[in-house]
Design a protein around this motif. Structure first.
Motif, PDB file in Angstrom:
ATOM      1  N   SER A 198     -30.972  23.600 -12.512  1.00 34.21           N
ATOM      2  CA  SER A 198     -29.745  24.303 -13.233  1.00 34.21           C
ATOM      3  C   SER A 198     -28.972  22.578 -14.311  1.00 34.21           C
ATOM      4  CB  SER A 198     -28.285  23.892 -12.283  1.00 34.21           C
ATOM      5  OG  SER A 198     -29.080  25.811 -11.707  1.00 34.21           O
ATOM      6  N   HIS A 199     -28.336  23.327 -15.548  1.00 33.79           N
ATOM      7  CA  HIS A 199     -28.220  22.124 -16.386  1.00 33.79           C
ATOM      8  C   HIS A 199     -26.295  22.997 -16.579  1.00 33.79           C
ATOM      9  CE1 HIS A 199     -27.048  20.047 -20.183  1.00 33.79           C
ATOM     10  NE2 HIS A 199     -27.923  19.276 -20.087  1.00 33.79           N
ATOM     11  N   PRO A 200     -25.815  21.529 -16.217  1.00 35.87           N
ATOM     12  CA  PRO A 200     -24.376  21.250 -15.965  1.00 35.87           C
ATOM     13  C   PRO A 200     -23.447  22.068 -16.946  1.00 35.87           C
ATOM     14  CG  PRO A 200     -24.957  18.957 -15.575  1.00 35.87           C
ATOM     15  CD  PRO A 200     -26.175  20.020 -15.435  1.00 35.87           C
TER      16      PRO A 200
ATOM     17  N   GLY B 168     -37.618  26.035 -13.742  1.00 36.22           N
ATOM     18  CA  GLY B 168     -38.215  26.059 -14.492  1.00 36.22           C
ATOM     19  C   GLY B 168     -36.797  24.425 -15.794  1.00 36.22           C
ATOM     20  N   GLN B 169     -37.071  24.076 -16.222  1.00 38.31           N
ATOM     21  CA  GLN B 169     -36.164  22.309 -16.806  1.00 38.31           C
ATOM     22  C   GLN B 169     -34.371  23.302 -16.879  1.00 38.31           C
ATOM     23  OE1 GLN B 169     -37.261  20.246 -16.368  1.00 38.31           O
ATOM     24  NE2 GLN B 169     -39.642  19.850 -17.043  1.00 38.31           N
ATOM     25  N   ASN B 170     -34.297  24.307 -16.857  1.00 37.23           N
ATOM     26  CA  ASN B 170     -33.553  24.669 -17.820  1.00 37.23           C
ATOM     27  C   ASN B 170     -32.886  26.289 -16.838  1.00 37.23           C
ATOM     28  OD1 ASN B 170     -30.402  24.741 -18.451  1.00 37.23           O
ATOM     29  ND2 ASN B 170     -30.920  24.819 -20.768  1.00 37.23           N
TER      30      ASN B 170
ATOM     31  N   ASN C  92     -26.689  12.702 -25.285  1.00 40.75           N
ATOM     32  CA  ASN C  92     -26.936  14.405 -25.589  1.00 40.75           C
ATOM     33  C   ASN C  92     -26.619  15.704 -24.514  1.00 40.75           C
ATOM     34  OD1 ASN C  92     -26.622  15.928 -27.941  1.00 40.75           O
ATOM     35  ND2 ASN C  92     -28.175  16.038 -28.212  1.00 40.75           N
ATOM     36  N   ARG C  93     -26.307  14.928 -23.538  1.00 48.84           N
ATOM     37  CA  ARG C  93     -25.806  16.521 -22.285  1.00 48.84           C
ATOM     38  C   ARG C  93     -25.193  17.123 -22.754  1.00 48.84           C
ATOM     39  NH1 ARG C  93     -29.475  16.635 -18.935  1.00 48.84           N
ATOM     40  NH2 ARG C  93     -28.256  17.075 -17.415  1.00 48.84           N
ATOM     41  N   THR C  94     -24.043  17.055 -23.735  1.00 47.84           N
ATOM     42  CA  THR C  94     -23.030  18.006 -24.470  1.00 47.84           C
ATOM     43  C   THR C  94     -21.832  18.353 -23.119  1.00 47.84           C
ATOM     44  OG1 THR C  94     -24.399  20.397 -23.910  1.00 47.84           O
ATOM     45  CG2 THR C  94     -24.897  18.893 -26.009  1.00 47.84           C
TER      46      THR C  94
ATOM     47  N   GLY D 277     -40.975  24.677 -21.300  1.00 45.93           N
ATOM     48  CA  GLY D 277     -40.330  24.145 -22.333  1.00 45.93           C
ATOM     49  C   GLY D 277     -38.914  23.830 -22.144  1.00 45.93           C
ATOM     50  N   CYS D 278     -38.175  22.943 -23.349  1.00 44.74           N
ATOM     51  CA  CYS D 278     -36.555  23.101 -22.953  1.00 44.74           C
ATOM     52  C   CYS D 278     -36.002  22.636 -24.344  1.00 44.74           C
ATOM     53  CB  CYS D 278     -36.449  21.535 -22.191  1.00 44.74           C
ATOM     54  SG  CYS D 278     -35.179  21.167 -22.318  1.00 44.74           S
ATOM     55  N   ASN D 279     -35.455  23.563 -24.696  1.00 42.67           N
ATOM     56  CA  ASN D 279     -34.340  23.381 -25.831  1.00 42.67           C
ATOM     57  C   ASN D 279     -33.514  22.377 -26.478  1.00 42.67           C
ATOM     58  OD1 ASN D 279     -36.351  25.525 -27.114  1.00 42.67           O
ATOM     59  ND2 ASN D 279     -34.549  26.953 -27.356  1.00 42.67           N
ATOM     60  N   ASN D 280     -33.905  21.759 -24.693  1.00 39.19           N
ATOM     61  CA  ASN D 280     -32.590  20.519 -24.895  1.00 39.19           C
ATOM     62  C   ASN D 280     -32.908  19.564 -25.032  1.00 39.19           C
ATOM     63  OD1 ASN D 280     -30.228  22.132 -24.462  1.00 39.19           O
ATOM     64  ND2 ASN D 280     -31.209  21.747 -22.058  1.00 39.19           N
ATOM     65  N   MET D 281     -32.393  18.882 -26.248  1.00 39.83           N
ATOM     66  CA  MET D 281     -32.567  17.417 -26.725  1.00 39.83           C
ATOM     67  C   MET D 281     -31.575  16.144 -26.280  1.00 39.83           C
ATOM     68  SD  MET D 281     -35.340  16.860 -28.581  1.00 39.83           S
ATOM     69  CE  MET D 281     -36.193  18.267 -29.567  1.00 39.83           C
ATOM     70  N   CYS D 282     -31.987  15.868 -24.645  1.00 39.24           N
ATOM     71  CA  CYS D 282     -31.101  14.499 -23.992  1.00 39.24           C
ATOM     72  C   CYS D 282     -32.102  13.680 -24.383  1.00 39.24           C
ATOM     73  CB  CYS D 282     -31.781  14.992 -22.572  1.00 39.24           C
ATOM     74  SG  CYS D 282     -30.859  16.720 -21.758  1.00 39.24           S
ATOM     75  N   ALA D 283     -30.906  12.591 -24.841  1.00 36.04           N
ATOM     76  CA  ALA D 283     -32.114  11.467 -25.663  1.00 36.04           C
ATOM     77  C   ALA D 283     -32.752  10.574 -25.783  1.00 36.04           C
ATOM     78  CB  ALA D 283     -30.387  11.051 -26.438  1.00 36.04           C
ATOM     79  N   PHE D 284     -32.768  11.181 -23.704  1.00 35.69           N
ATOM     80  CA  PHE D 284     -34.036   9.346 -23.321  1.00 35.69           C
ATOM     81  C   PHE D 284     -35.233  11.014 -22.636  1.00 35.69           C
ATOM     82  CE2 PHE D 284     -30.659  12.369 -20.044  1.00 35.69           C
ATOM     83  CZ  PHE D 284     -31.304  12.897 -19.328  1.00 35.69           C
ATOM     84  N   CYS D 285     -35.392  12.053 -23.010  1.00 36.07           N
ATOM     85  CA  CYS D 285     -36.009  13.158 -21.559  1.00 36.07           C
ATOM     86  C   CYS D 285     -37.412  13.455 -23.240  1.00 36.07           C
ATOM     87  CB  CYS D 285     -35.648  14.307 -21.311  1.00 36.07           C
ATOM     88  SG  CYS D 285     -36.370  15.202 -20.999  1.00 36.07           S
ATOM     89  N   VAL D 286     -38.609  13.171 -22.402  1.00 31.94           N
ATOM     90  CA  VAL D 286     -39.563  13.712 -23.279  1.00 31.94           C
ATOM     91  C   VAL D 286     -40.591  14.917 -23.358  1.00 31.94           C
ATOM     92  CG1 VAL D 286     -40.937  12.270 -21.371  1.00 31.94           C
ATOM     93  CG2 VAL D 286     -42.169  12.469 -23.517  1.00 31.94           C
ATOM     94  N   VAL D 287     -39.828  15.568 -21.998  1.00 37.16           N
ATOM     95  CA  VAL D 287     -40.121  17.446 -21.767  1.00 37.16           C
ATOM     96  C   VAL D 287     -40.204  17.839 -23.112  1.00 37.16           C
ATOM     97  CG1 VAL D 287     -39.811  18.600 -21.098  1.00 37.16           C
ATOM     98  CG2 VAL D 287     -39.492  16.554 -19.600  1.00 37.16           C
ATOM     99  N   PRO D 288     -38.912  17.778 -24.136  1.00 37.33           N
ATOM    100  CA  PRO D 288     -38.904  18.750 -24.833  1.00 37.33           C
ATOM    101  C   PRO D 288     -40.707  18.837 -25.973  1.00 37.33           C
ATOM    102  CG  PRO D 288     -36.519  17.959 -25.392  1.00 37.33           C
ATOM    103  CD  PRO D 288     -38.148  16.964 -23.773  1.00 37.33           C
ATOM    104  N   PHE D 289     -40.373  17.107 -26.206  1.00 40.67           N
ATOM    105  CA  PHE D 289     -42.142  16.741 -26.968  1.00 40.67           C
ATOM    106  C   PHE D 289     -43.192  17.301 -26.230  1.00 40.67           C
ATOM    107  CE2 PHE D 289     -38.284  14.199 -27.585  1.00 40.67           C
ATOM    108  CZ  PHE D 289     -38.227  14.131 -29.514  1.00 40.67           C
TER     109      PHE D 289
END
Ligand code: SAH
Ligand code: SF4
Ligand code: F3S
Length: 473
Positions: free
Chosen positions: A268-270, A228-230, A307-309, A184-196
């Motif tokens: 890795s997420h930066p 992992g996604q992150n 929303n990459r933060t 899973g992934c708790n980030n919500m990158c605006a373009f990304c379908v993975v969290p869904f």
């Protein structure tokens, strides 16, 4: 077509690959399944969990869809094209099913999760739709489908990590393996379908990860890639030992299994990669000096919309930090061209960022709007397709130059290479990778070596994606 170039770079050679038979004993396996996997390494790792579950249920694998009782497609939703590929494959399977009416067709993975039972309406030949957290229920779903009913389970879970299931290694080279450490992934990158499609982030029990890696090493494997996604937000509390395990801690535990076991990780997420992780990497020779650090865009404004933060400057500082702590570390990236509202100036910032980070390699895409994502709901997909493609082309050309330079700089250096097998072109040559994840090809000569051995290789020349060398003592 440009999109193809990019997808090909991203999606490696394993896309859609069928797995080799690993058990044909008709006494043990009464039926046969065939599986094709698409998307990220995590999906490939999931197929190995599915194979383990199916083995238990009396299904052995086959490489030939035409003799299968059960055909499975483990699907990806990341871009529209990924979904189109799956739909095209289903058309092919329709012909096979016409000739074999009893055969069941199941759709697994992210596209199953995204479309749910809508899939059954759209694709009449599909018998089962199973989301990424529902694989344990496959035996029941198969039974249901065998009675002629359509079977669906797309429930996402907050706990499922399949920690106790030993993946059945499919189509493996026997040297390198993927190990899922979280889902899973708790980030919500605006373009990304993975969290869904993959649900909430959860970390797998550290002990089960170390056990799986130890088993792999005891079975001759020499490299594990923690997936992992992150990965940097891995977090597990081992209550029995009163220990909090961060990703840095986990890396160390896996590195300590044996100095002969290489450890890699992705992605890795930066925003989350810590100094702790970098120092742990630097401390252990067997943790590979390579970080996949997707930037997505070089423009702070676009990064904010995404929303990459992090900002452009934050990312640059991260690259500096990596180089400071590990001057020899390889860095690669993912880049999206033509995200909503992207201007020529934003695009120039991305090209500038590539020059700054000097990526050894990148996966490059043009933006593909995904239904339900933040971007689809909030922004207009307003960069014309021709502009997206032209920008992507410029990004690809820039990366080609950077890769060429990066590989040329290695000429004259000597690297420790883990042999993965014969080179694609000739069985007189070995193919392996150095710590930086670069492919190294070299003649076998008279040396008595095997795949899984480490060998020192001096590089004498390079292409854009390969180092060529000779064995040095
Ligand atoms: N978890 C990883 C990325 C997983 S998806 C990370 O955060 O880096 C792999 C890559 O696909 C992403 O890094 C991004 O570059 C690309 N991607 C994701 N959604 C996309 C979309 N809608 N259009 C184009 N590329 C996309
Ligand atoms: Fe998608 Fe962002 Fe999560 Fe990566 S970190 S999987 S890009 S939402
Ligand atoms: Fe694709 Fe799902 Fe992976 S959308 S990239 S298979 S997590």
């Amino acid at each position: 077509m440009l999109d193809y170039v990019s997808e090909k770079v991203q999606d490696e050679s394993r896309q859609g690959e069928a797995f080799a038979p690993f058990a044909n004993d008709p006494q043990v396996y009464k039926k046969k399944f065939y599986i094709e996997s698409y998307g990220c390494q995590m999906n490939f790792a999931d197929s190995e969990i599915v194979a383990a579950i199916l083995n238990e249920t009396g299904f052995g694998a086959t490489r030939n869809a035409e003799e299968a009782d059960l055909v499975l497609l483990n699907t990806c939703s990341i871009r529209e094209k990924a979904e189109q590929t799956v739909r095209n494959r289903l058309t092919t399977f329709k012909q096979i099913k016409d000739a074999r009416p009893g055969m069941l067709i199941g759709v697994l993975g992210c596209m199953a999760e995204r479309l749910k039972s809508k899939f059954l309406e759209e694709e009449k030949l599909v018998d089962m739709v199973v989301g990424p957290d529902a694989y344990r229920t496959l035996p029941g779903l198969i039974e249901e489908a065998e009675t002629g009913q359509k079977a669906v389970n797309v429930l996402l879970s907050r706990e499922e990590t399949y920690a106790d299931i030993s993946p059945v290694r499919l189509d493996s080279n026997g040297v390198t393996a993927f190990v899922s450490i979280m889902r899973g992934c708790n980030n919500m990158c605006a373009f990304c379908v993975v969290p869904f499609t993959r649900g909430r982030e959860r970390s797998r029990d550290a002990e089960s990860i170390v056990r799986e890696c130890t088993d792999l090493f005891n079975n001759g494997y020499k490299e594990v890639t923690l997936l992992g996604q992150n990965v940097d937000s891995y977090y597990f509390v081992d209550e029995a030992n009163d220990e909090t395990i961060t990703f840095a801690k986990l890396l160390e535990k896996v590195a300590l299994i044996s100095p002969l076991l290489r450890v890699r990780f992705s992605t890795s997420h930066p925003k989350d990669i810590t100094d702790d992780v970098l120092y742990t990497m630097a401390k252990y020779e067997n943790i590979c000096k390579y970080i996949h650090l997707p930037v997505q865009s070089g423009s702070t404004r676009i990064l904010q919309l995404m929303n990459r933060t992090y900002t452009r400057e934050w990312y640059m500082a991260k690259v500096d930090r990596i180089r400071e702590i590990m001057p020899d570390c390889g860095i690669s990236s993912d880049i999206i061209a033509g995200f909503c509202t992207e201007t020529e100036e934003d695009h120039a910032d991305t090209l500038g960022m590539m020059d700054y980070a000097k990526y050894d390699m990148s996966y490059m895409f043009f933006y593909s709007e995904r239904p339900g994502t933040l971007a689809a709901r909030r922004y207009k997909d307003d960069v014309p397709e021709a502009v997206k493609k032209r920008r992507l082309q410029e990004i690809v050309e820039k990366q080609n130059k950077l890769s060429q330079e990066s590989y040329r700089k290695d000429v004259g250096n000597t690297y420790k290479v883990l042999i993965e097998g014969n080179s694609k072109k000739s069985d007189k040559d070995w193919m392996g990778r150095n710590s930086q994840n670069k492919v190294v090809v070299f003649p076998k000569g008279d040396h008595q070596l095997n795949k899984g051995d480490y060998v020192m290789v001096t590089v004498h020349s390079s292409t854009q994606a390969t180092l060529l060398g000779t064995i040095t003592n």
